[in-house]
Design a protein around this motif. Structure first.
Motif, PDB file in Angstrom:
ATOM      1  N   GLU A 142       2.649  -4.939 -20.933  1.00 47.99           N
ATOM      2  CA  GLU A 142       3.526  -3.815 -20.629  1.00 47.99           C
ATOM      3  C   GLU A 142       4.193  -3.955 -19.276  1.00 47.99           C
ATOM      4  N   ARG A 143       5.263  -3.177 -19.108  1.00 49.76           N
ATOM      5  CA  ARG A 143       5.946  -2.994 -17.827  1.00 49.76           C
ATOM      6  C   ARG A 143       5.951  -1.509 -17.524  1.00 49.76           C
ATOM      7  N   LEU A 144       5.532  -1.144 -16.319  1.00 46.00           N
ATOM      8  CA  LEU A 144       5.529   0.279 -16.000  1.00 46.00           C
ATOM      9  C   LEU A 144       5.734   0.502 -14.514  1.00 46.00           C
ATOM     10  N   LYS A 145       6.258   1.686 -14.191  1.00 49.55           N
ATOM     11  CA  LYS A 145       6.468   2.068 -12.802  1.00 49.55           C
ATOM     12  C   LYS A 145       5.232   2.796 -12.282  1.00 49.55           C
ATOM     13  N   GLY A 146       5.008   2.679 -10.993  1.00 45.54           N
ATOM     14  CA  GLY A 146       3.886   3.392 -10.398  1.00 45.54           C
ATOM     15  C   GLY A 146       3.835   3.165  -8.905  1.00 45.54           C
ATOM     16  N   GLN A 147       2.791   3.701  -8.302  1.00 47.82           N
ATOM     17  CA  GLN A 147       2.585   3.569  -6.867  1.00 47.82           C
ATOM     18  C   GLN A 147       1.252   2.887  -6.616  1.00 47.82           C
ATOM     19  N   VAL A 148       1.267   1.850  -5.792  1.00 46.60           N
ATOM     20  CA  VAL A 148       0.035   1.141  -5.455  1.00 46.60           C
ATOM     21  C   VAL A 148      -0.841   2.042  -4.584  1.00 46.60           C
ATOM     22  N   VAL A 149      -2.100   2.214  -4.992  1.00 47.11           N
ATOM     23  CA  VAL A 149      -3.011   3.076  -4.224  1.00 47.11           C
ATOM     24  C   VAL A 149      -4.290   2.344  -3.828  1.00 47.11           C
ATOM     25  N   GLY A 150      -4.245   1.007  -3.793  1.00 42.01           N
ATOM     26  CA  GLY A 150      -5.388   0.263  -3.290  1.00 42.01           C
ATOM     27  C   GLY A 150      -6.010  -0.656  -4.319  1.00 42.01           C
ATOM     28  N   ILE A 151      -7.262  -1.051  -4.042  1.00 46.14           N
ATOM     29  CA  ILE A 151      -8.044  -1.881  -4.952  1.00 46.14           C
ATOM     30  C   ILE A 151      -9.393  -1.226  -5.176  1.00 46.14           C
ATOM     31  N   ASP A 152     -10.063  -1.604  -6.272  1.00 48.56           N
ATOM     32  CA  ASP A 152     -11.411  -1.086  -6.503  1.00 48.56           C
ATOM     33  C   ASP A 152     -12.440  -2.065  -5.948  1.00 48.56           C
ATOM     34  N   ASN A 163       0.827  -1.192   0.000  1.00 48.97           N
ATOM     35  CA  ASN A 163       0.000   0.000   0.000  1.00 48.97           C
ATOM     36  C   ASN A 163       0.871   1.256   0.000  1.00 48.97           C
ATOM     37  N   ASN A 164       0.684   2.114  -1.007  1.00 51.71           N
ATOM     38  CA  ASN A 164       1.429   3.370  -1.182  1.00 51.71           C
ATOM     39  C   ASN A 164       2.916   3.170  -1.498  1.00 51.71           C
ATOM     40  N   ARG A 165       3.304   1.969  -1.905  1.00 45.19           N
ATOM     41  CA  ARG A 165       4.695   1.723  -2.282  1.00 45.19           C
ATOM     42  C   ARG A 165       4.889   1.855  -3.791  1.00 45.19           C
ATOM     43  N   LYS A 166       6.081   2.278  -4.187  1.00 48.82           N
ATOM     44  CA  LYS A 166       6.430   2.308  -5.600  1.00 48.82           C
ATOM     45  C   LYS A 166       6.842   0.904  -6.047  1.00 48.82           C
ATOM     46  N   ILE A 167       6.384   0.526  -7.226  1.00 56.57           N
ATOM     47  CA  ILE A 167       6.654  -0.812  -7.742  1.00 56.57           C
ATOM     48  C   ILE A 167       6.882  -0.736  -9.252  1.00 56.57           C
ATOM     49  N   VAL A 168       7.322  -1.840  -9.805  1.00 56.58           N
ATOM     50  CA  VAL A 168       7.240  -2.063 -11.246  1.00 56.58           C
ATOM     51  C   VAL A 168       6.136  -3.082 -11.473  1.00 56.58           C
ATOM     52  N   PHE A 169       5.143  -2.715 -12.262  1.00 53.03           N
ATOM     53  CA  PHE A 169       4.021  -3.612 -12.516  1.00 53.03           C
ATOM     54  C   PHE A 169       4.183  -4.237 -13.900  1.00 53.03           C
ATOM     55  N   VAL A 170       4.033  -5.552 -13.941  1.00 48.32           N
ATOM     56  CA  VAL A 170       4.200  -6.293 -15.193  1.00 48.32           C
ATOM     57  C   VAL A 170       2.854  -6.919 -15.561  1.00 48.32           C
ATOM     58  N   SER A 171       2.268  -6.442 -16.666  1.00 44.66           N
ATOM     59  CA  SER A 171       1.028  -7.025 -17.175  1.00 44.66           C
ATOM     60  C   SER A 171       1.342  -7.820 -18.428  1.00 44.66           C
TER      61      SER A 171
END
Length: 262
Positions: free
Chosen positions: A223-233, A212-220
């Motif tokens: 694509e691969r992209l950097k971002g910050q986790v801000v929760g779930i819907d 929660n609120n951490r910076k990560i690299v997300f791999v789908s």
């Protein structure tokens, strides 16, 4: 080691959830999930059943990945009539994770979750969850929940670069009776979580989310992209803040943040 040496098999009748679940214990199998699927091909599921193995030689993770079941871990599956579960299907894996973490924290462990279905200890993966839907011999839908937990860690990394940790590095569950009590607590935690309402799962997720609120690299998939986790819907999908956009993902994996990644 045999399963009867690892667990206290005379104890389950004394424990709450073993009275409500028909449990079988085996030394070795391919996959406890697959064992329950095979059972359901010719049997109607009228009450929850469970399967516990000391070793799995064909364990499975998400997206078809293999799950290495090292000796000395906890490996079990539950089959539950789907009609007994009121949660939205997309929230079930998250709810199972919440139940497991609650049980582990109740035993004194600092457990958390990595979206969507990894058990997290000391910033490393210590277990995983695999939820599947199937039909029994009478075409009744059932939910199968597979859980694998490492009690001790490994000097290895996951495919996404995370350490592989154990939930019991200090040997707190080093007797058959204590391991059986831990197994019972995990099962009770799962059933408790599955009995909750959708909004309860969504509200509680930030309390167990290791990212929660951490910076990560997300791999789908694409694509691969950097971002910050801000929760779930409301459907349990990951929310990722990437630049000025909030992106929504229903599948993919979280990798360690890398400043050099472009």
């Amino acid at each position: 080691m045999r399963v009867q040496d690892f667990y206290s098999l005379t104890q389950p009748n004394e424990l709450l959830w073993f009275k409500k679940v028909d449990m079988t214990f085996v030394d070795e199998t391919g996959s406890t999930n697959d064992d329950l699927k095979e059972y359901l091909l010719n049997n109607r599921l009228t009450k929850p059943i469970g399967r516990v193995a000391l070793v799995q030689n064909a364990g499975r993770g998400t997206r078809g990945r293999s799950w290495h079941s090292m000796a000395g871990g906890l490996y079990f599956s539950l089959a539950i009539p789907l009609e007994r579960v009121s949660l939205s299907l997309t929230l079930i894996p998250l709810a199972v994770g919440l139940g497991l973490v609650g049980a582990l924290r109740g035993k004194g462990m600092h457990a958390a979750l990595k979206w969507p279905n990894d058990i997290w200890i000391k910033d490393g993966k210590s277990g995983g969850i695999l939820c599947e839907l199937c039909r029994d011999g009478t075409d009744v839908k059932s939910l199968i929940i597979g859980v694998g937990l490492n009690l001790s860690g490994q000097n290895k990394l996951t495919t996404n670069g995370w350490p592989i940790c154990g939930v019991d590095e200090e040997g707190s569950f080093n007797t058959p009776r204590l391991r059986t009590e831990l197994l019972a607590a995990l099962i009770e935690g799962i059933f408790d979580a599955l009995s909750r309402e959708n909004q309860s799962i969504i509200r509680e997720w930030p309390l167990v989310d290791a990212f929660n609120n951490r910076k990560i690299v997300f791999v789908s998939e694409h694509e691969r992209l950097k971002g910050q986790v801000v929760g779930i819907d409301d459907n349990g999908r990951l929310l990722l803040q990437s630049g000025t956009e909030t992106l929504v993902f229903s599948s993919g994996s979280i990798s360690p943040y890398d400043d050099s990644f472009d």
